[in-house]
Design an enzyme around this catalytic site. Structure first.
Site, PDB file in Angstrom:
ATOM      1  N   ASP A  70      -8.882  21.823  -9.485  1.00 25.23           N
ATOM      2  CA  ASP A  70      -9.144  20.652 -10.318  1.00 25.23           C
ATOM      3  C   ASP A  70      -8.686  21.001 -11.726  1.00 25.23           C
ATOM      4  OD1 ASP A  70     -10.274  18.707 -12.029  1.00 25.23           O
ATOM      5  OD2 ASP A  70     -11.891  18.293 -10.616  1.00 25.23           O
ATOM      6  N   TYR A  74     -17.143  20.174 -10.321  1.00 30.17           N
ATOM      7  CA  TYR A  74     -17.589  18.829 -10.726  1.00 30.17           C
ATOM      8  C   TYR A  74     -18.632  18.332  -9.710  1.00 30.17           C
ATOM      9  CZ  TYR A  74     -16.863  13.789 -11.648  1.00 30.17           C
ATOM     10  OH  TYR A  74     -17.009  12.455 -11.935  1.00 30.17           O
ATOM     11  N   ARG A 130       0.823  -1.215   0.000  1.00 29.08           N
ATOM     12  CA  ARG A 130       0.000   0.000   0.000  1.00 29.08           C
ATOM     13  C   ARG A 130       0.854   1.261   0.000  1.00 29.08           C
ATOM     14  NH1 ARG A 130      -4.086  -1.368   4.085  1.00 29.08           N
ATOM     15  NH2 ARG A 130      -2.615  -0.408   5.509  1.00 29.08           N
TER      16      ARG A 130
END
Ligand SMILES: *Cc1c(COP(=O)(O)O)cnc(C)c1O
Length: 352
Positions: A145, A72, A19
């Site tokens: 973004d 978004y 991970r």
């Protein structure tokens, strides 16, 4: 992953679990560091997870975040449902607010300003350098973004933005078959906050997905040049069609935001919108259903061209836009632009 011996099992200086990232992740991160001119890049399982994860990493109870009204939509849903539950105040600002107007909205508890430029569906270009400078002077962080520019045609960190987020799912992946998001930053304190959040929440991506993104990156500039070229041809053709009122494509001359785009961006993507004039629900459906080459779908940035009507998504906005027709979004893929124009031509005829 395996470790060489018993001592290494509990050696904190070594990676002991996948991970934390393996060689493939590191190769992708290095490439994205180059792309974004960043000091650090972190990977997330999707573009949405990159946005929500960054918000959780940076904000705490009592903070306020200012978010563009053109954000978004799933990011907005997270802000409204989750951030508010954790004691973070969310306020939305008009995507066309000037930097001064935007800073005037900030309060003492404002910790972060979220930009998306061009805005989702409506393509407003924000003055990111000015907003970042004014916010930075007041100790307020900025997060953008940057999915539309694919990290290639706009470099938020070079313009003073603190955190640049991309949905790699779109242009970097390029084939609509793998999800991932990235967050780039210059600031060691933000990199640490992201690291800790990733560790605590268990947001990790698998090596095969990282490989797919690395492969996508190798053709990104070539594909983007084609998306840009075909997108501008299609937008230019549409702008002269009698059923088309308005084009929202920052890279198209005369389109809203074009001047800021020209100043700050080095290229344009293949995603834009236009107004099908005087079209109601019925005509909009006729137009979309008549398309043969364009698929109908929400994703974008892939090899295939896609279309959708935007108006059903505007209900959540503070100031829903009103254009006197239907707003149609197109993602221009890698097909022959003449074929795409022919498809739009027959679908526009079918809708009339
Ligand atoms: C698609 C998209 C996202 C989310 O990306 P996923 O990988 O699908 O979660 C975020 N921001 C923008 C602007 C997008 O278009």
């Amino acid at each position: 992953m395996l470790v060489p011996d018993a001592d290494a099992l509990y050696d904190d200086a070594q990676t002991t679990y996948g991970r934390a990232g393996l060689a493939t992740h590191e190769a992708l991160i290095d490439a994205l560091i180059d792309l974004e001119n960043a000091a650090t890049v972190k990977l997330f399982p999707s573009g949405l997870a990159a946005m929500t994860g960054t918000l959780l990493a940076v904000l705490k109870a009592g903070d306020e975040v200012l978010v563009t009204d053109a954000i978004y939509k799933p990011t907005r849903r997270f802000c409204d449902r989750v951030l508010s539950r954790f004691g973070v105040t969310v306020r939305y600002y008009p995507p066309n607010a000037s930097p001064d107007e935007l800073i005037a909205l900030c309060a003492s508890q404002t910790r972060l300003i979220v930009l998306e430029s061009p805005g989702s569906l409506t393509f407003e270009v924000q003055d990111a350098p000015a907003i970042a400078a004014l916010a930075g002077a007041r100790g307020i962080l900025t997060l953008m973004d940057n999915t539309w520019a694919a990290g290639l045609y706009f470099k938020p960190l070079d313009h003073g933005v603190d955190l640049s987020v991309q949905a790699l799912t779109k242009y970097v992946g390029g084939h609509s078959d793998v999800f991932m998001g990235s967050v780039a930053t210059h600031k060691p304190s933000l990199a640490r906050a992201l690291d800790r959040a990733i560790l605590d929440f268990g947001w990790s991506v698998s090596a095969e997905d990282a490989y797919m993104m690395l492969r996508g990156l190798r053709t990104l500039p070539t594909r983007m040049a084609r998306h840009q070229q075909s997108g501008l041809r299609v937008a230019d053709w549409l702008s002269r069609h009698p059923r088309v009122d308005k084009i929202f494509h920052p890279a198209l001359e005369g389109s809203p935001g074009h001047d800021l785009w020209r100043r700050d961006f080095t290229g344009g993507a293949g995603l834009f919108a236009f107004v099908l004039n005087a079209a109601g629900v019925g005509e909009t459906r006729l137009f979309l259903d008549a398309l043969k080459l364009f698929g109908l779908g929400f994703s974008w940035g892939g090899f295939e061209s896609l279309a959708l009507n935007c108006d059903p998504q505007f209900g959540v906005r503070q100031a829903p836009p009103e254009y006197g027709g239907a707003l149609i979004r197109l993602s221009i893929g890698l097909e022959n632009a003449d074929d795409l124009i022919e498809d739009l031509n027959q679908a526009l005829a079918a809708a009339s």
